[in-house]
Design a protein around this motif. Structure first.
Motif, PDB file in Angstrom:
ATOM      1  N   GLU A   1      21.392 -23.326 -16.627  1.00 19.15           N
ATOM      2  CA  GLU A   1      22.477 -22.358 -16.783  1.00 19.15           C
ATOM      3  C   GLU A   1      22.038 -20.987 -16.287  1.00 19.15           C
ATOM      4  OE1 GLU A   1      23.877 -22.222 -20.777  1.00 19.15           O
ATOM      5  OE2 GLU A   1      25.062 -24.043 -20.578  1.00 19.15           O
ATOM      6  N   LYS A   2      22.979 -20.244 -15.703  1.00 21.19           N
ATOM      7  CA  LYS A   2      22.701 -18.889 -15.262  1.00 21.19           C
ATOM      8  C   LYS A   2      22.268 -18.036 -16.448  1.00 21.19           C
ATOM      9  CE  LYS A   2      24.880 -14.831 -13.126  1.00 21.19           C
ATOM     10  NZ  LYS A   2      26.122 -14.271 -12.567  1.00 21.19           N
TER      11      LYS A   2
ATOM     12  N   PHE B   1      17.298 -22.100  -8.927  1.00 18.68           N
ATOM     13  CA  PHE B   1      16.157 -22.826  -9.495  1.00 18.68           C
ATOM     14  C   PHE B   1      16.011 -22.483 -10.966  1.00 18.68           C
ATOM     15  CE2 PHE B   1      13.925 -18.865  -8.864  1.00 18.68           C
ATOM     16  CZ  PHE B   1      12.897 -18.871  -9.809  1.00 18.68           C
ATOM     17  N   ASP B   2      15.380 -23.354 -11.701  1.00 19.55           N
ATOM     18  CA  ASP B   2      15.178 -23.190 -13.129  1.00 19.55           C
ATOM     19  C   ASP B   2      13.872 -22.459 -13.421  1.00 19.55           C
ATOM     20  OD1 ASP B   2      17.375 -24.053 -14.474  1.00 19.55           O
ATOM     21  OD2 ASP B   2      16.411 -25.768 -15.442  1.00 19.55           O
ATOM     22  N   TRP B   3      13.980 -21.419 -14.230  1.00 17.47           N
ATOM     23  CA  TRP B   3      12.779 -20.724 -14.694  1.00 17.47           C
ATOM     24  C   TRP B   3      11.991 -21.661 -15.600  1.00 17.47           C
ATOM     25  CZ3 TRP B   3      10.488 -16.350 -13.305  1.00 17.47           C
ATOM     26  CH2 TRP B   3       9.433 -15.887 -14.095  1.00 17.47           C
ATOM     27  N   SER B   4      10.686 -21.671 -15.431  1.00 16.38           N
ATOM     28  CA  SER B   4       9.837 -22.581 -16.202  1.00 16.38           C
ATOM     29  C   SER B   4       8.600 -21.840 -16.650  1.00 16.38           C
ATOM     30  CB  SER B   4       9.442 -23.793 -15.343  1.00 16.38           C
ATOM     31  OG  SER B   4       8.338 -24.477 -15.903  1.00 16.38           O
ATOM     32  N   GLU B   5       8.431 -21.706 -17.957  1.00 20.03           N
ATOM     33  CA  GLU B   5       7.238 -21.053 -18.485  1.00 20.03           C
ATOM     34  C   GLU B   5       5.986 -21.840 -18.110  1.00 20.03           C
ATOM     35  OE1 GLU B   5       6.348 -17.452 -20.636  1.00 20.03           O
ATOM     36  OE2 GLU B   5       8.274 -18.336 -20.095  1.00 20.03           O
TER      37      GLU B   5
ATOM     38  N   PHE C   1      24.721  -6.157   9.912  1.00 16.88           N
ATOM     39  CA  PHE C   1      23.626  -7.019   9.470  1.00 16.88           C
ATOM     40  C   PHE C   1      23.477  -8.214  10.409  1.00 16.88           C
ATOM     41  CE2 PHE C   1      26.038  -5.543   5.622  1.00 16.88           C
ATOM     42  CZ  PHE C   1      25.236  -4.452   5.362  1.00 16.88           C
ATOM     43  N   THR C   2      22.320  -8.325  11.048  1.00 14.93           N
ATOM     44  CA  THR C   2      22.087  -9.436  11.977  1.00 14.93           C
ATOM     45  C   THR C   2      21.900 -10.742  11.232  1.00 14.93           C
ATOM     46  OG1 THR C   2      21.071  -7.957  13.582  1.00 14.93           O
ATOM     47  CG2 THR C   2      20.598 -10.308  13.807  1.00 14.93           C
ATOM     48  N   ASN C   3      21.003 -10.731  10.251  1.00 15.84           N
ATOM     49  CA  ASN C   3      20.715 -11.937   9.472  1.00 15.84           C
ATOM     50  C   ASN C   3      20.996 -11.656   8.004  1.00 15.84           C
ATOM     51  OD1 ASN C   3      19.444 -13.739  11.584  1.00 15.84           O
ATOM     52  ND2 ASN C   3      18.085 -11.970  11.727  1.00 15.84           N
ATOM     53  N   LEU C   4      21.627 -12.610   7.362  1.00 13.12           N
ATOM     54  CA  LEU C   4      21.993 -12.465   5.952  1.00 13.12           C
ATOM     55  C   LEU C   4      21.460 -13.666   5.178  1.00 13.12           C
ATOM     56  CD1 LEU C   4      23.720 -11.165   3.624  1.00 13.12           C
ATOM     57  CD2 LEU C   4      25.582 -12.645   4.389  1.00 13.12           C
ATOM     58  N   LEU C   5      20.798 -13.385   4.071  1.00 18.21           N
ATOM     59  CA  LEU C   5      20.361 -14.446   3.165  1.00 18.21           C
ATOM     60  C   LEU C   5      21.014 -14.198   1.813  1.00 18.21           C
ATOM     61  CD1 LEU C   5      16.809 -15.929   2.765  1.00 18.21           C
ATOM     62  CD2 LEU C   5      18.187 -15.432   0.762  1.00 18.21           C
ATOM     63  N   ALA C   6      21.786 -15.162   1.342  1.00 17.11           N
ATOM     64  CA  ALA C   6      22.401 -15.079   0.017  1.00 17.11           C
ATOM     65  C   ALA C   6      21.515 -15.857  -0.943  1.00 17.11           C
ATOM     66  CB  ALA C   6      23.818 -15.653   0.045  1.00 17.11           C
ATOM     67  N   GLN C   7      20.716 -15.136  -1.738  1.00 18.22           N
ATOM     68  CA  GLN C   7      19.733 -15.824  -2.570  1.00 18.22           C
ATOM     69  C   GLN C   7      20.389 -16.538  -3.739  1.00 18.22           C
ATOM     70  OE1 GLN C   7      20.213 -12.610  -3.324  1.00 18.22           O
ATOM     71  NE2 GLN C   7      19.891 -12.329  -5.512  1.00 18.22           N
ATOM     72  N   GLY C   8      19.767 -17.628  -4.154  1.00 19.55           N
ATOM     73  CA  GLY C   8      20.286 -18.401  -5.276  1.00 19.55           C
ATOM     74  C   GLY C   8      19.965 -17.742  -6.609  1.00 19.55           C
ATOM     75  N   MET C   9      20.543 -18.311  -7.655  1.00 22.51           N
ATOM     76  CA  MET C   9      20.363 -17.754  -8.997  1.00 22.51           C
ATOM     77  C   MET C   9      19.083 -18.266  -9.634  1.00 22.51           C
ATOM     78  SD  MET C   9      24.145 -17.829 -10.745  1.00 22.51           S
ATOM     79  CE  MET C   9      24.239 -19.615 -10.660  1.00 22.51           C
TER      80      MET C   9
END
Length: 885
Positions: free
Chosen positions: A573-574, A611-615, A559-567
Motif C-alpha cells: 500500500e502507498k 516497490f515495497d519498503w523492507s526493513e 524536458f527532453t527525457n522524463l522519468l515518472a518514478q514509482g511509489m
C-alpha cells in the motif's frame, strides 16, 4: 569508518562538511558540456517523505554519474512554496503562511543535506519570495500583451472547503473531488482570469509525437486531455432565432437526428429562460451536467434539419456544454447512448440510419437496419434510411455530406479548455491588475512590480478581500482611485517556468538569462511523479512555447527525457499518514545512514516501478556496506603480493565486464541492474581473496572500480573508501572507470562459465558424489564450432547435407551426422558461442570458482587431449564434464 564497523554517522558528517568546505557542487555559468538534471521541486511541507527521497536520489545519482563522465552538470533545488496547505496550516497554528513556509523549508533543506544530495544551493529558488513572484507578474503582463490573457464570466469549479476556484485538471475522478481536500466540487459562475492555452492546442498535441524520451503512458494522458476531435460544423435553423451552428463527429448519422439540444447557458436558452418559468427553473436549479442521467426541458421550438428539411423539437439539455463544440448539437438517439437515454425518457423517435457492415458485404447491397429500440448502435457501418446516401460506408458519407451541405465545413474541437488561473486565496502571486471605474481592468506597469502580498489576515473567505488598505490604489492609466485585483494565481503558474529561473536565479533584469537558458535548456533528464502528467507538464510545455515565440528561447519543449518514478509502498500500500504506514527517512538515516537508504531504494526496483519498503532489505544493504568496508580495510592492511595468474585474469575480465554493463545501465537510469553488477563484483573480489592471495594491482583496480560505480548512489562511503585506498581528491570529481571490451563476448563468456558450473552441480547432485576428487572440463572439437556457425548462417532445408559438403566435418562420420541432427532440431534457437580457443581460455581462468565450490582440482582439457567417447558430449558453449569420485 571505524574498526568496530560501519560508523555511518561519522562518515556522512565528515564528507558532507568536506563537500561544503570545498564548494564541490557549485555550477559555473559558462560551461562546455552542459547537462541539466532536475527533480520536480517539492512543496515545503516540513518533512521529507520516502517519495521525495526516491525522486531526489534518482536525480542525484544521475547528476553525479554525468559529472564523472565529464559533463558540466546543473542539478538545482528549490521550493514550490505557495499554496493553500500553508495557508491552512497557518490558520490552524495562529501564525502566518510565510513564517510557516520558511520554517518548513529550513527543516527540509537540512534533511536534504543529510541525505547527501549534491545541490548547488546558490541556485535555490523559492516561489513565495517577491524576488521570484515578481516574474510571475511580469510573465502575466507579457502574456497579456500577446493576447494570451482574458477575463470573462465563466462556470468554474468551486471547492467549498478550500473556498477557491479549481482548474479542470484539479478536479479528480468520476466523483469530481478537489485534488487538495477530496471535497465534492460545485459549479459557480465567476469572473475569472484565463491564460489562453487553447491557442497552442494543436502544437501541444502534435509535438507529443516528438517527445521520444517520455513514457508512452504520459504522452497518451496528454493526448487524451487535449482531446482533439475532427468533425463537421453545420447550421440548423431554429424557429424564431435564426441559424445555430452545431458540431458533430458523426454527420453520417444526420438522417437519424430526431431532436436538437442547446446548453443551459446557450444565448438562446438564456433568452428563453427570461420568458418561460419552466425553462428558467431548469436552467437555474435543475440542470446537472455531472448527473447520472441526461435531463432537459422542451422549448416548444423546432429546428430544421439542413439535409432532410424535417422539423425536429428543440430541448435545453444539461448534457450539452457551452464550452464543448458550439454549445448546440443534433441528437441522434439511434447511434449515441446519451441521446438514446434522453429520447427514451422523453418519448422521442429513435431512428436507425447506420447498419453494421456484414462480413460478406459486397459494397452495393444495403444491409438491414439494426434494432435500436433498446440500445444505440454506436459503431461506424453502412448508411440506411438515408435517401441517396444509403449504401455508403460511414467514412465516405461523412466526406460527401460535408461537401454537399451548403453550411457544412470541416472542424475540430478540443477537450482542452483555457487555463483559469484565478484563485480566491491569500498565499499565491497577486494578479498584477487594478480595477478602475473609468479604464476597466489595467495591468500594473513593469516598473511597479512586484505587487507584494500584504500582511496575512486570518479570516474566512479570501484574506485579500479583507486587506482594505492594500486594495486601495490608483489607476496606472488615468490616476483615479482604483482597487487591486484580490485573486491570486494558481500555483501551477510558478512551476510552469521555474526550471528556467535556475539558470540565472539572481538576475534582477528579467525572469531568466536568455543566452544561458539557450545553453542549458531543454532539461536533459526530468524526474517526478506520474500525478503531474497532465497539469504541471502540460502547463510547462505551454509556457515554453510562448517564451520561444516571444522571449527568444530557442527550445519549444522544456524536458527532453522524463522519468515518472514509482511509489514507495509498505506491504503493498502507498505510504500515507492516514493509513499510519509511513516510514520516516530521518529514522532510517539515523539508524542506518543516508547511503544505506539511497542504495536500498535504488537497488530495489527500476525507478519507474513501485516497490515495497523492507526493513530486512535495509539491514541487508547496511551489512553489505560493512562487508565492503572490511574488504577494503583488509586489502590496505595486508598489502597482498599474489601472482598475476589465470585467476587474476578472470577477475580483471570481470572488472571490465562490470564497468561496461554498469555504465550502460547508468545511461538508461536502470540503477538496480548497475548496482547488482557492482555487488556481484564485490562478491567476486571476496571470493578471490578467500581463494588465494590476490594480485595487488588487480585487486586494487577492482576495489577502485567498485568505489566509483557505487559513488553516484552511495557517495559518502565511496569517499571514505577512496580515501582509504589513497585517492587524492573527491570521488565526485573522479573520472568514471572505462572498459574497452566486446559486450557480446562478455555475455557469451559469462553464460559459458555459469552453464559449466551449473552442469557440474547437477552431475554431482544426480550422481550422488559426496567428495569429488578430480573434475575435467572438456572443450568441444573445432569442427563442431564450424558446424554451429554453418547452421546459424544457413537457410538450406537440408542442413545435414550442407554440413557434409565440408570435408573436415564429413570425416567425422557418425559423430557429424548425430551432431547435425541435433543442430537441425534446435535450429531456431541456435546462437554463436566463443571460439574453441577463447572458450578454453575463459574456462581455464574461471576454473578456480569450480575448485573453490567443490574443493577439487579442475582441469580444462582441449579436444585433442581426450578420447572420442568423452568428446561426443562436448558442444560449443557446453563442455563435457568428467568427475572422478
Amino acid at each position: 569508518m571505524s574498526d568496530a564497523g560501519y560508523d555511518h554517522a561519522t562518515v556522512e558528517r565528515r564528507w558532507q562538511a568536506a563537500w561544503d568546505d570545498a564548494d564541490v557542487y557549485r555550477t559555473p555559468d559558462d560551461v562546455d558540456e552542459p547537462t541539466y538534471v532536475l527533480g520536480m521541486y517539492p512543496y515545503p511541507s516540513g518533512k521529507l517523505h520516502m517519495g521525495h527521497v526516491r525522486n531526489y536520489t534518482i536525480t542525484d545519482a544521475y547528476a553525479r554519474y554525468r559529472r564523472m563522465r565529464g559533463d558540466d552538470v546543473l542539478h538545482p533545488m528549490g521550493w514550490d512554496a505557495f499554496g493553500l496547505p500553508a495557508e491552512n496550516a497557518a490558520k490552524d497554528r495562529d501564525t502566518n503562511p510565510r513564517d510557516w513556509t520558511f520554517d518548513c523549508i529550513e527543516t527540509m533543506r537540512d534533511q536534504m543535506d543529510a541525505m547527501g544530495f549534491g545541490y548547488d544551493w546558490e541556485r535555490e529558488v523559492t516561489t513565495c519570495t517577491p524576488e521570484y513572484y515578481r516574474w510571475n507578474q511580469w510573465l502575466f503582463s507579457r502574456f497579456h500583451d500577446e493576447g494570451l490573457v482574458e477575463r470573462r464570466d465563466a462556470d468554474v469549479n468551486w471547492c467549498p472547503e478550500c473556498e477557491t476556484v479549481l482548474a479542470d485538471e484539479q478536479v479528480e475522478g468520476e466523483a469530481e473531488l478537489c485534488w487538495r481536500c477530496d471535497t465534492p466540487v460545485e459549479q459557480r459562475e465567476l469572473e475569472q482570469w484565463f491564460l489562453k492555452i487553447t491557442e497552442y492546442a494543436d502544437e501541444l498535441l502534435e509535438a507529443i509525437d516528438d517527445l521520444e524520451g517520455w513514457p508512452n503512458s504520459v504522452r497518451q494522458m496528454q493526448r487524451n486531455w487535449i482531446g482533439r476531435q475532427y468533425g463537421t460544423e453545420l447550421e440548423f435553423a431554429v424557429e424564431g432565432h435564426g441559424s445555430v451552428r452545431a458540431f458533430t463527429t458523426r454527420v453520417d448519422t444526420i438522417f437519424g437526428a430526431t431532436f436538437f439540444a442547446l446548453a443551459p447557458d446557450h444565448p438562446i436558452s438564456e433568452k428563453l429562460a427570461e420568458e418561460d418559468d419552466e425553462i428558467r427553473r431548469f436552467v437555474e436549479h435543475e440542470a446537472d451536467p455531472d448527473g447520472d442521467e441526461p435531463n432537459g426541458v422542451a422549448t416548444g421550438l423546432t429546428a430544421t434539419n439542413p439535409v432532410t428539411g424535417d422539423e425536429i423539437p428543440v430541448y435545453v439539455a444539461d448534457f450539452v456544454l457551452s464550452d464543448v463544440g458550439t454549445g448546440a448539437l443534433m441528437a441522434v438517439p439511434g447511434h449515441d447512448e446519451r441521446d438514446h437515454a434522453f429520447a427514451t425518457k422523453h418519448d422521442l423517435d429513435i431512428v436507425p440510419v447506420i447498419a453494421p457492415e456484414p462480413g460478406d458485404w459486397d459494397g452495393e447491397t444495403i444491409p438491414d437496419a439494426p434494432d435500436v429500440s433498446e440500445e444505440a448502435f454506436t459503431d461506424d457501418g453502412v448508411l440506411v434510411n438515408s435517401e441517396e446516401y444509403s449504401g455508403l460506408d460511414s467514412e465516405t458519407a461523412r466526406e460527401r455530406l460535408t461537401e454537399d451541405v451548403e453550411s457544412a465545413e470541416h472542424a475540430a474541437q478540443y477537450q482542452l479548455r483555457d487555463w483559469g488561473i484565478s484563485r480566491q486565496r491569500y498565499w499565491g502571486t497577486p494578479i498584477p491588475v487594478v480595477h478602475c471605474d473609468d479604464c476597466g481592468p489595467v495591468v500594473v506597469p513593469e516598473e511597479e512590480l512586484p505587487v507584494e502580498l500584504p500582511a496575512f489576515i486570518n479570516t474566512t473567505g479570501n484574506p485579500l478581500d479583507a486587506a482594505e488598505e492594500w486594495k486601495r490604489t490608483s489607476c496606472p492609466e488615468c490616476g483615479a482611485t482604483a482597487t487591486r485585483e484580490t485573486d491570486t494565481m494558481d500555483t501551477f503558474v510558478d512551476s510552469s517556468w521555474y526550471f528556467l529561473r535556475y539558470v540565472s536565479p539572481a538576475l534582477e533584469e528579467a525572469p531568466f538569462d536568455v543566452d544561458r537558458a539557450n545553453d542549458w535548456m531543454p532539461v536533459d533528464q526530468y524526474v517526478g511523479g506520474i500525478e503531474h502528467a497532465v497539469m504541471h507538464l502540460l502547463y510547462s510545455r505551454f509556457f515554453t512555447k510562448v517564451l520561444a515565440d516571444h522571449e527568444g528561447l530557442e527550445h519549444r519543449e522544456p524536458f527532453t527525457n522524463l522519468l515518472a518514478q514509482g511509489m514507495v509502498q509498505l506491504e503493498g500500500e502507498k505510504m500515507s499518514k492516514s493509513k499510519g504506514n509511513v516510514v520516516s527517512p530521518q529514522r532510517i538515516v539515523e539508524e542506518y545512514g543516508a547511503d544505506t537508504a539511497r542504495l536500498f531504494m535504488m537497488q530495489a526496483a527500476q525507478p519507474e516501478r513501485d516497490f515495497d519498503w523492507s526493513e530486512e532489505g535495509v539491514r541487508s544493504t547496511y551489512a553489505f556496506l560493512g562487508r565492503l568496508k572490511e574488504l577494503v580495510d583488509d586489502f590496505v592492511r595486508d598489502e597482498p603480493a599474489g601472482e598475476n595468474d589465470a585467476v587474476a585474469a578472470y577477475v580483471d575480465a570481470e572488472i571490465d565486464a562490470t564497468i561496461d554493463i554498469a555504465t550502460a545501465e547508468y545511461d538508461d537510469l536502470t540503477f538496480n541492474t548497475a548496482l547488482r553488477e557492482t555487488q556481484d563484483l564485490v562478491r567476486t573480489l571476496r571470493q578471490y581473496a578467500d581463494y588465494a592471495e590476490p594480485h595487488a594491482e588487480t585487486f586494487e583496480r577492482g576495489l577502485w572500480a567498485v568505489v566509483r560505480l557505487l559513488s553516484p548512489v552511495a557517495p559518502h562511503v565511496a569517499e571514505e573508501l577512496a580515501d582509504a585506498l589513497g585517492y587524492d581528491g573527491f570521488v565526485v570529481d573522479a573520472d568514471w572507470p572505462e572498459a574497452k571490451i566486446d559486450r557480446d563476448a562478455v555475455e557469451k563468456r559469462r553464460k559459458l562459465v555459469e552453464n559449466t558450473r551449473e552442469d557440474v552441480r547437477q552431475i554431482v547432485d544426480v550422481a550422488g558424489i559426496d567428495d569429488p576428487q578430480d573434475i575435467d572440463v572438456v572443450v568441444a572439437p573445432e569442427w563442431k564450432y564450424d558446424a554451429l556457425e554453418i547452421a546459424i548462417e544457413s537457410d538450406a532445408d537440408n542442413l545435414i547435407g550442407e554440413l557434409m559438403q565440408e570435408s573436415h566435418i564429413r570425416e567425422q562420420g557418425d559423430a557429424a551426422a548425430s551432431y547435425g541432427q541435433d543442430l537441425q532440431a534446435e535450429r531456431e534457437a541456435l546462437s554463436m558461442t566463443l571460439g574453441p580457443g577463447e572458450e578454453h581460455a575463459a574456462l581455464e581462468s574461471a576454473a578456480w570458482l569450480i575448485e573453490r565450490e567443490f574443493d577439487a582440482p579442475v582441469s580444462v582439457v582441449r579436444a585433442d587431449e581426450v578420447d572420442e567417447s568423452v568428446l561426443k558430449n562436448a558442444e560449443p558453449g557446453r563442455p563435457a564434464i568428467e568427475i572422478e569420485d
